[in-house]
Scaffold this motif. Structure first.
Motif, short mmCIF file in Angstrom:
data_model
loop_
_atom_site.label_atom_id
_atom_site.label_comp_id
_atom_site.label_asym_id
_atom_site.label_seq_id
_atom_site.Cartn_x
_atom_site.Cartn_y
_atom_site.Cartn_z
N LEU A 149 13.21 -91.29 24.93
CA LEU A 149 13.23 -89.99 24.28
C LEU A 149 13.78 -88.90 25.18
O LEU A 149 14.15 -87.83 24.71
N VAL A 150 13.82 -89.17 26.49
CA VAL A 150 14.32 -88.18 27.44
C VAL A 150 15.84 -88.30 27.61
O VAL A 150 16.55 -87.29 27.68
N LEU A 151 16.35 -89.52 27.65
CA LEU A 151 17.74 -89.74 28.05
C LEU A 151 18.78 -89.22 27.07
O LEU A 151 19.84 -88.75 27.51
N PRO A 152 18.56 -89.29 25.75
CA PRO A 152 19.58 -88.71 24.87
C PRO A 152 19.82 -87.24 25.21
O PRO A 152 18.89 -86.45 25.30
N GLY A 153 21.05 -86.88 25.43
CA GLY A 153 21.37 -85.51 25.82
C GLY A 153 21.46 -85.30 27.31
O GLY A 153 21.90 -84.24 27.75
N CYS A 154 21.07 -86.31 28.11
CA CYS A 154 21.20 -86.19 29.56
C CYS A 154 22.63 -86.51 29.98
O CYS A 154 23.32 -87.31 29.35
#
Length: 236
Positions: free
Chosen positions: A130-135
């Protein structure tokens, strides 16, 4: 093939095992990451899951400012000793860049960091998927779960390794053009900052990471593999 823990084979009356004993491999790796084997590969898609939860709260970073995720697990320090706790140097390195930094770690490890620099946010056990999308990049210890979750998200990776399997994971990602590898003893503030700057500044890394993601997601789903595994289990 090494025993882990040592003595396990004899305890369970299993004979010595070598590569010849492996006839089939359930393989989640896209072709650019696939390790060599003479066994029959059973391709399957890696489906990331890191437990329940939500993404980082307050996702309101300024438009155009890249986000870099930092993942550090307690297992690295437990297995490789206290000198492998590279998190303080990694955070210091990234705090000197014009990026937003999200550090996901245990409460104990976040406490060890003390007050975080401006632009750095700590979240406890936030699901990585959930953290990695957009990183724009991720820095981690080279573990298989972190590596493959980043592959599924299509995010360039910097692996900072302290164990041989971590180093092998990071080297394969680097060889595919989707990241970089720093052996732990070389990972200081300057080297980490330079490596992450390289990942952010060169579009080739992001393009290779996206290509890995597409290859990984094109593989058969776990459900598609069930009948094959059932057939192997049921044969004489």
């Amino acid at each position: 093939m090494p025993e882990y823990p040592a003595g396990t084979f004899a305890r369970w009356k299993v004979g010595s095992l070598g590569p010849d004993a492996v006839t089939h491999v359930v393989d989640v790796c896209p072709p650019a990451l696939a390790p060599p084997t003479t066994a029959t590969r059973l391709p399957v898609r890696f489906v990331p899951y890191n437990g329940p939860g939500a993404g980082p709260p307050g996702d309101d970073r300024p438009a155009g400012r890249p986000r870099v995720c930092v993942v550090w697990g307690t297992s690295t320090t437990a297995m490789s000793g206290p000198r492998s706790f590279a998190l303080p140097d990694i955070v210091t390195a990234l705090a000197g860049l014009d990026v937003e930094v999200v550090v996901t770690a245990t409460a104990e490890d976040l406490d060890r960091l003390g007050p975080l620099p401006r632009g750095v946010r700590g979240v406890e056990r936030c699901p990585l998927r959930l953290v990695l999308p957009g990183c724009s990049a991720v820095v981690h210890h080279g573990g298989a779960g972190c590596t493959m979750t980043a592959v599924d998200a299509g995010v360039p990776q910097l692996g900072v390794s302290f164990a041989i399997e971590q180093a092998l994971n990071a080297e394969r990602v680097a060889a595919a053009g989707a990241g970089a590898h720093l052996p732990g003893h070389l990972a200081g503030v300057d080297t980490v900052r330079a490596a992450v700057t390289d990942l952010l500044d060169k579009p080739a890394y992001a393009a290779a990471a996206r290509a890995l993601r597409e290859d990984a997601r094109a593989r058969p789903t776990p459900a598609d593999l069930v009948s094959t595994l059932a057939g192997l289990a049921g044969r004489p």
